[in-house]
Motif scaffolding. Structure first.
Motif, PDB file in Angstrom:
ATOM      1  N   ASN A  85      40.139  42.535  45.495  1.00  0.00           N
ATOM      2  CA  ASN A  85      40.657  41.604  44.495  1.00  0.00           C
ATOM      3  C   ASN A  85      41.592  42.257  43.478  1.00  0.00           C
ATOM      4  OD1 ASN A  85      39.324  39.450  45.605  1.00  0.00           O
ATOM      5  ND2 ASN A  85      37.597  39.537  44.175  1.00  0.00           N
ATOM      6  N   LYS A  86      42.583  41.470  43.075  1.00  0.00           N
ATOM      7  CA  LYS A  86      43.454  41.831  41.965  1.00  0.00           C
ATOM      8  C   LYS A  86      43.286  40.745  40.906  1.00  0.00           C
ATOM      9  CE  LYS A  86      48.314  42.144  40.587  1.00  0.00           C
ATOM     10  NZ  LYS A  86      49.725  42.175  41.049  1.00  0.00           N
ATOM     11  N   LYS A  87      42.947  41.146  39.690  1.00  0.00           N
ATOM     12  CA  LYS A  87      42.724  40.175  38.621  1.00  0.00           C
ATOM     13  C   LYS A  87      44.051  39.704  38.043  1.00  0.00           C
ATOM     14  CE  LYS A  87      38.237  42.072  37.224  1.00  0.00           C
ATOM     15  NZ  LYS A  87      37.452  42.658  36.103  1.00  0.00           N
ATOM     16  N   ILE A  88      44.130  38.402  37.765  1.00  0.00           N
ATOM     17  CA  ILE A  88      45.306  37.849  37.107  1.00  0.00           C
ATOM     18  C   ILE A  88      44.841  36.910  35.991  1.00  0.00           C
ATOM     19  CG2 ILE A  88      46.779  38.008  39.136  1.00  0.00           C
ATOM     20  CD1 ILE A  88      46.384  35.019  39.565  1.00  0.00           C
ATOM     21  N   THR A  89      45.688  36.727  34.998  1.00  0.00           N
ATOM     22  CA  THR A  89      45.382  35.826  33.892  1.00  0.00           C
ATOM     23  C   THR A  89      46.518  34.829  33.745  1.00  0.00           C
ATOM     24  OG1 THR A  89      44.133  37.532  32.721  1.00  0.00           O
ATOM     25  CG2 THR A  89      44.879  35.641  31.437  1.00  0.00           C
ATOM     26  N   LEU A  90      46.166  33.555  33.684  1.00  0.00           N
ATOM     27  CA  LEU A  90      47.149  32.483  33.551  1.00  0.00           C
ATOM     28  C   LEU A  90      46.970  31.818  32.193  1.00  0.00           C
ATOM     29  CD1 LEU A  90      46.594  30.865  37.060  1.00  0.00           C
ATOM     30  CD2 LEU A  90      48.205  32.678  36.466  1.00  0.00           C
ATOM     31  N   ASN A  91      48.075  31.452  31.573  1.00  0.00           N
ATOM     32  CA  ASN A  91      48.036  30.708  30.316  1.00  0.00           C
ATOM     33  C   ASN A  91      48.678  29.347  30.558  1.00  0.00           C
ATOM     34  OD1 ASN A  91      46.955  32.695  28.274  1.00  0.00           O
ATOM     35  ND2 ASN A  91      48.635  33.894  29.152  1.00  0.00           N
ATOM     36  N   ILE A  92      47.832  28.331  30.657  1.00  0.00           N
ATOM     37  CA  ILE A  92      48.307  26.977  30.937  1.00  0.00           C
ATOM     38  C   ILE A  92      48.042  26.131  29.702  1.00  0.00           C
ATOM     39  CG2 ILE A  92      48.128  24.995  32.477  1.00  0.00           C
ATOM     40  CD1 ILE A  92      47.132  26.878  34.647  1.00  0.00           C
ATOM     41  N   GLY A  93      49.116  25.848  28.970  1.00  0.00           N
ATOM     42  CA  GLY A  93      48.935  25.186  27.685  1.00  0.00           C
ATOM     43  C   GLY A  93      48.155  26.094  26.754  1.00  0.00           C
ATOM     44  N   LYS A  94      47.039  25.608  26.239  1.00  0.00           N
ATOM     45  CA  LYS A  94      46.192  26.408  25.358  1.00  0.00           C
ATOM     46  C   LYS A  94      44.999  26.987  26.096  1.00  0.00           C
ATOM     47  CE  LYS A  94      47.419  23.674  21.276  1.00  0.00           C
ATOM     48  NZ  LYS A  94      46.908  22.816  20.174  1.00  0.00           N
ATOM     49  N   GLN A  95      45.005  26.868  27.437  1.00  0.00           N
ATOM     50  CA  GLN A  95      43.883  27.356  28.235  1.00  0.00           C
ATOM     51  C   GLN A  95      44.218  28.706  28.863  1.00  0.00           C
ATOM     52  OE1 GLN A  95      40.944  25.661  28.285  1.00  0.00           O
ATOM     53  NE2 GLN A  95      41.942  24.227  26.873  1.00  0.00           N
ATOM     54  N   LYS A  96      43.354  29.667  28.651  1.00  0.00           N
ATOM     55  CA  LYS A  96      43.480  30.973  29.283  1.00  0.00           C
ATOM     56  C   LYS A  96      42.547  31.001  30.484  1.00  0.00           C
ATOM     57  CE  LYS A  96      43.308  35.934  28.229  1.00  0.00           C
ATOM     58  NZ  LYS A  96      43.027  36.935  27.158  1.00  0.00           N
ATOM     59  N   ILE A  97      43.102  31.236  31.667  1.00  0.00           N
ATOM     60  CA  ILE A  97      42.335  31.131  32.904  1.00  0.00           C
ATOM     61  C   ILE A  97      42.381  32.457  33.648  1.00  0.00           C
ATOM     62  CG2 ILE A  97      42.123  29.919  35.114  1.00  0.00           C
ATOM     63  CD1 ILE A  97      43.536  27.537  33.736  1.00  0.00           C
TER      64      ILE A  97
END
Length: 383
Positions: free
Chosen positions: A178-190
């Motif tokens: 696995n490679k970790k990724i972080t998404l910022n969708i609007g005000k949500q951090k996923i």
């Protein structure tokens, strides 16, 4: 339906032809999304063995279904290669937990030397296997390699394999962790993950399929070749983005439900559309490889354009249970996505339903597209 012989259509009683040239056996649940224009030159009465050849590209393939107890994909393929008098090497591959076999080989048939690739996979029906043996004249085989691998990689043998990268991609790019990724969708951090090999593998697949697509630039079936190209890129990325799609849905859909109880699906599409509209724009200029950024790379921050974003949203929405189509246009040099959701605005009607059209490169809401892009006849549907 494209140019497959009437003889083949009448003979393949247990199979159905979907869009373009997808062979799909409903009884044994396998399919093969073959490049455009192949003809059948031989088939057996039991509907278990077919020999195809292409009139414009020097490639042939043999598809055969076997029923044999106490056997394996390796046993089946080795026996088939031996009967053909082929000199072959073999690799065993785990493809979505299925024990499969891949082979490269040389052989002589009717005095002509050939080289090619072959694969064999177990089917869902117990003791049944399917093999595909693809080959070209030995002198021409290196130039035809992308075409042959594309054909072989299009095989599916179950619902699970149809929603994940193909057998040859599993062979060439095994999972590495696995490679970790972080998404910022609007005000949500996923937070989510992809496999460490996914970016390189997805780019390889795009370039592979682009190599095939270029062969059809002036072919009468160019439109169908475009559809196949995007279908296969979608399939490869849909599986690679499965965890990302699930994590987005788990985090974001409850927020949409709270915000808009009467229509959370449209709110979900609206938020994700705004997210992709904010991506870094980039259209890579190249004459030798595709300028399409694979959706899995777009998620990781690589620059991208309309078709990358539209494909990405189709992957996410389809995984979330929202039916999607991709719309591409040669005249407009553009791509849109469209979804089976409520909402006012421009819609695209198909035999399967009416889809709300979405523009991914301008900050507009679902249903709004450019006034000069509204001619429906200039859009090609990829479903």
């Amino acid at each position: 339906m494209k140019k497959i012989s009437a003889f083949f259509i009448s003979l393949f009683l247990f199979c159905t032809f979907l869009s373009a040239e997808i062979m799909a056996d409903r009884k044994l649940n396998y399919s093969l999304d073959i490049p455009e224009g192949f003809n059948v030159v031989q088939a057996d009465e039991e509907h278990n063995s077919y020999h195809f050849e292409h009139p414009n590209i020097p490639v042939q393939f043999i598809l055969k279904v076997y029923e044999k107890e106490n056997s394996s994909s390796f046993d089946i393929l080795e026996t088939a290669m031996t009967k053909l008098g082929a000199k072959a090497s073999y690799d065993q591959v785990s493809w979505e937990s299925l024990a499969c076999t891949v082979s490269s080989f040389d052989m002589k048939l009717a005095g002509t030397d050939y080289s090619g690739w072959a694969e064999c996979a177990p089917l869902e029906k117990e003791n049944h296997f399917v093999s595909v043996i693809c080959f070209a004249n030995k002198e021409q085989a290196p130039a035809c390699q992308q075409f042959m691998i594309s054909l072989l990689n299009s095989l599916t043998v179950s619902t699970q394999t149809s929603e994940n990268p193909g057998l040859f991609m599993a062979y060439a790019f095994p999972k590495t962790g696995n490679k970790k990724i972080t998404l910022n969708i609007g005000k949500q951090k996923i937070s989510s993950t992809i496999d460490s090999s996914d970016e390189e593998a997805s780019q390889f697949l795009v370039d592979l399929e682009f190599g095939v697509l270029k062969l059809y630039a002036k072919h009468p079936l160019w439109k169908e070749a475009w559809q196949r190209y995007y279908r296969l890129v979608f399939r490869d990325n849909y599986g690679r983005l499965s965890q990302v799609s699930d994590d987005i849905y788990t985090k974001l859909f409850p927020v949409c439900l709270k915000e808009r109880k009467d229509d959370p699906k449209t709110e979900y599409v609206t938020r994700l559309l705004a997210w992709t509209q904010g991506f870094q724009y980039e259209r890579r200029q190249t004459s030798t490889s595709s300028d399409l950024t694979p959706p899995v790379m777009a998620v990781c921050g690589d620059g991208n354009d309309c078709d990358s974003r539209s494909l990405l949203l189709c992957c996410i929405m389809q995984k979330s249970g929202i039916d999607s189509i991709l719309l591409i246009s040669r005249e407009f040099s553009h791509a849109l996505c469209a979804f089976d959701i409520d909402g006012m605005g421009q819609r695209f009607d198909t035999a399967y339903g009416s889809y709300l059209m979405c523009e991914t490169t301008a900050p507009v809401t679902p249903g709004m597209i450019a006034a000069d892009h509204q001619d429906r006849s200039k859009w090609i549907v990829v479903d």
